[in-house]
Design an enzyme around this catalytic site. Structure first.
Site, short mmCIF file in Angstrom:
data_model
loop_
_atom_site.label_atom_id
_atom_site.label_comp_id
_atom_site.label_asym_id
_atom_site.label_seq_id
_atom_site.Cartn_x
_atom_site.Cartn_y
_atom_site.Cartn_z
N ASP A 133 0.81 -1.21 0.00
CA ASP A 133 0.00 0.00 0.00
C ASP A 133 0.85 1.27 0.00
O ASP A 133 1.41 1.65 1.04
CB ASP A 133 -0.90 -0.02 1.25
CG ASP A 133 -1.75 1.21 1.37
OD1 ASP A 133 -2.22 1.52 2.49
OD2 ASP A 133 -1.95 1.91 0.35
N ASP B 162 -1.75 5.63 -5.33
CA ASP B 162 -2.12 4.81 -4.18
C ASP B 162 -2.50 3.38 -4.57
O ASP B 162 -3.65 3.11 -4.96
CB ASP B 162 -3.30 5.49 -3.45
CG ASP B 162 -3.66 4.78 -2.18
OD1 ASP B 162 -4.59 5.24 -1.49
OD2 ASP B 162 -3.02 3.76 -1.85
C1 LIG Z 1 -10.50 7.70 0.76
C2 LIG Z 1 -10.35 6.82 -0.42
C3 LIG Z 1 -9.40 5.68 -0.16
C4 LIG Z 1 -10.19 4.38 0.04
C5 LIG Z 1 -9.23 3.18 0.09
N1 LIG Z 1 -9.94 1.91 0.17
C6 LIG Z 1 -10.31 1.29 -0.94
O1 LIG Z 1 -10.11 1.68 -2.06
C7 LIG Z 1 -10.97 -0.08 -0.66
C8 LIG Z 1 -9.87 -1.11 -0.60
C9 LIG Z 1 -10.39 -2.45 -0.18
C10 LIG Z 1 -10.16 -3.54 -0.98
C11 LIG Z 1 -10.62 -4.81 -0.61
C12 LIG Z 1 -11.34 -4.95 0.57
C13 LIG Z 1 -11.59 -3.85 1.39
C14 LIG Z 1 -11.13 -2.59 1.01
N2 LIG Z 1 -11.94 -0.38 -1.74
C15 LIG Z 1 -13.13 0.29 -1.74
O2 LIG Z 1 -13.38 1.17 -0.91
N3 LIG Z 1 -14.03 -0.10 -2.68
C16 LIG Z 1 -15.37 0.51 -2.71
C17 LIG Z 1 -15.70 0.90 -4.12
O3 LIG Z 1 -15.54 -0.22 -4.98
C18 LIG Z 1 -14.20 -0.68 -5.01
C19 LIG Z 1 -13.78 -1.17 -3.64
C20 LIG Z 1 -8.33 3.24 1.33
O4 LIG Z 1 -8.78 3.56 2.40
N4 LIG Z 1 -7.06 2.80 1.08
C21 LIG Z 1 -6.09 2.70 2.16
C22 LIG Z 1 -5.58 1.24 2.26
C23 LIG Z 1 -6.73 0.19 2.26
C24 LIG Z 1 -7.50 0.18 3.59
C25 LIG Z 1 -8.56 -0.91 3.62
C26 LIG Z 1 -7.98 -2.25 3.32
C27 LIG Z 1 -7.22 -2.29 1.99
C28 LIG Z 1 -6.17 -1.19 1.96
C29 LIG Z 1 -4.86 3.66 1.87
O5 LIG Z 1 -3.82 3.39 2.82
O6 LIG Z 1 -4.40 3.37 0.54
C30 LIG Z 1 -5.20 5.18 2.00
F1 LIG Z 1 -4.20 5.85 1.42
F2 LIG Z 1 -6.35 5.44 1.38
C31 LIG Z 1 -5.26 5.56 3.45
O7 LIG Z 1 -6.34 5.50 4.04
N5 LIG Z 1 -4.12 5.99 4.00
C32 LIG Z 1 -4.08 6.39 5.38
#
Ligand SMILES: CCCC[C@H](NC(=O)[C@H](Cc1ccccc1)NC(=O)N1CCOCC1)C(=O)N[C@@H](CC1CCCCC1)C(O)(O)C(F)(F)C(=O)NC
Length: 330
Positions: A34, A218
Site C-alpha cells: 500500500d 495509491d
Molecule cells: C479515501 C479513499 C481511499 C479508500 C481506500 N480503500 C479502498 O479503495 C478499498 C480497498 C479495499 C479492498 C478490498 C477490501 C476492502 C477494502 N476499496 C473500496 O473502498 N471499494 C469501494 C468501491 O468499490 C471498489 C472497492 C483506502 O482507504 N485505502 C487505504 C488502504 C486500504 C484500507 C482498507 C484495506 C485495503 C487497503 C490507503 O492506505 O491506501 C489510503 F491511502 F487510502 C489511506 O487511508 N491511508 C491512510
C-alpha cells in the site's frame, strides 16, 4: 541487490496481494502492498478470535528470531473507514528475495469488520513515507526504507495488471515491463504520500484540459477518485452513466461503451490512457448489466487518488532517490 515479487489481483482487481515471508522458520502471509500508508501490519496469533475469518496469521511465538518491542503499540485508520491496532515485534522479513533482518512487524489485536470480511488479505505492507508510520512511542521504518540503501537503486516499481498477476520490483527498472519512455514528475511527500500533480486530462477523443489537482499514487485504493467536476464531465459522456445514491456513486452500463480516460504527466505531453473497460468497474449487486464506476468523485478527501483502476494502465516508478514518480505505458 534487487527484488521482484509477483502480486495477484483479488476479484474485480479490488486489491492486489503479494506473498511475504516473516520469521524463522518462514511464515508466508499474503499482504496488500500500500503506497498510501506506512504501517506493516499482519493478522496474528494475538488477533481477537472474533476478528479472524480465514486469514493466515503470524505467530511470533513460533519464530526463533521474533523479538517483542516492549511498550510499543500502533493504531491506524484508513480513508474507507477501516482500522486496526495492536503491538509490535521485530523479525526477519523477506519480500521478492530481499531480506530485512529486523523489520518492525505490527501484529494486530483488533481489526475492523471490513478486514475480517476480506478473507484472503493477511495484512498490509506500507510503502508511503515512514514519517506517517503510527507506531508509538517511536515511528518505525517501512520495509522499503529498511532495504533502500542496499538496493542497486533507491526505487521500487508497481506493474499492476487487469485480472492477471503483475509485479512489485525493488531496486531496478525492468526495461521489458513498459513501452515508450518513462516520464517523471516531482513528488511532494510532505503529507507522507506519493503526491504529484497531473498536467491535465482528456475524456475519450475529447480535447485535453490543462486543469489539474494534487493527487496521490495509491496502490491501496481500488478506484480512480477525481475532482467532482471531472467525474461529472466523464459520466456526462457515458450513455446511461449517472450518479446513483443507492449504489453510493456513479454507475454505468457494463457493456463496454465507456470512453477512455487519459491523464497527462509533466508538461512533456506524456499521456496515460485508462481504457474505458476499466471504468466499467464491477457489476452492481442488483444486475449484471449495470456497473459501479471505476471513476468516482474525490469529494471530501482533499486530493485525488490514482488507485488501481489507473495504476493498472501504467508502469509506475516510485523513485525515492530523486523524489519523483515515473509513468510509462505498457
Ligand atoms: C479515501 C479513499 C481511499 C479508500 C481506500 N480503500 C479502498 O479503495 C478499498 C480497498 C479495499 C479492498 C478490498 C477490501 C476492502 C477494502 N476499496 C473500496 O473502498 N471499494 C469501494 C468501491 O468499490 C471498489 C472497492 C483506502 O482507504 N485505502 C487505504 C488502504 C486500504 C484500507 C482498507 C484495506 C485495503 C487497503 C490507503 O492506505 O491506501 C489510503 F491511502 F487510502 C489511506 O487511508 N491511508 C491512510
Amino acid at each position: 541487490p534487487t527484488g521482484s515479487a509477483e502480486t495477484k489481483p483479488e476479484e474485480n482487481d479490488v486489491e492486489y496481494l503479494t506473498p511475504v515471508s516473516i520469521g524463522t522458520p518462514p511464515q508466508v502471509l499474503n499482504l496488500d502492498f500500500d503506497t498510501g500508508s506506512s504501517d506493516f501490519w499482519v493478522f496474528s496469533s494475538e488477533t481477537s478470535k472474533s476478528d479472524v475469518n480465514g486469514q493466515t496469521v503470524y505467530d511470533p511465538d513460533k519464530s526463533s528470531t521474533a523479538k517483542e518491542m516492549e511498550g510499543y503499540s500502533w493504531q491506524i485508520s484508513y480513508g474507507d473507514g477501516s482500522y486496526s491496532s495492536g503491538d509490535v515485534y521485530t523479525d526477519t522479513v523477506t519480500v521478492g528475495g530481499l531480506t530485512v533482518p529486523s523489520q518492525a512487524v505490527e501484529v494486530a489485536r483488533r481489526v475492523s469488520d471490513a478486514f475480517t470480511a476480506d478473507t484472503n488479505n493477511d495484512g498490509l505492507l506500507g510503502l508511503a513515507s515512514s514519517a506517517i508510520n503510527t507506531v508509538d512511542p517511536v515511528a518505525q521504518k517501512t520495509f522499503f526504507d529498511n532495504v533502500k540503501s542496499d538496493l542497486d537503486a533507491p526505487v521500487f516499481t508497481a506493474d499492476l495488471k487487469a485480472g492477471t498477476p503483475g509485479y512489485y520490483n525493488f531496486g531496478f527498472i525492468d526495461p521489458n515491463a513498459y513501452t515508450g519512455n518513462i516520464t517523471y514528475t516531482p513528488v511532494d511527500d510532505s503529507q507522507g504520500f506519493w503526491a504529484w500533480t497531473p498536467s491535465g486530462y482528456a475524456i475519450g477523443s475529447g480535447q485535453f484540459k490543462n486543469t489539474s489537482s494534487l493527487s496521490i499514487a495509491d496502490t491501496g485504493a481500488s478506484l480512480l477518485l477525481l475532482p467532482s467536476s471531472v467525474a461529472k464531465a466523464y459520466y456526462a459522456r457515458v450513455a446511461g452513466g449517472h450518479y446513483d445514491s443507492t449504489a453510493g456513486g456513479y454507475t454505468l452500463p457494463c457493456n463496454g461503451s465507456a470512453p477512455d480516460f487519459s491523464f497527462g504527466v509533466a508538461d512533456a505531453g506524456a499521456r496515460i490512457t485508462v481504457p474505458g473497460k476499466y471504468i466499467a468497474y464491477a457489476p452492481t449487486t442488483s444486475s449484471g448489466t449495470i456497473c459501479f464506476g471505476g471513476i468516482q468523485s474525490d469529494e471530501g478527501i482533499g486530493f485525488s487518488i490514482y488507485g488501481d483502476v489507473a495504476l493498472k494502465a501504467a508502469f509506475v516508478v516510485f523513485d525515492a532517490g530523486n523524489q519523483q514518480l515515473g509513468w510509462a505505458a505498457k
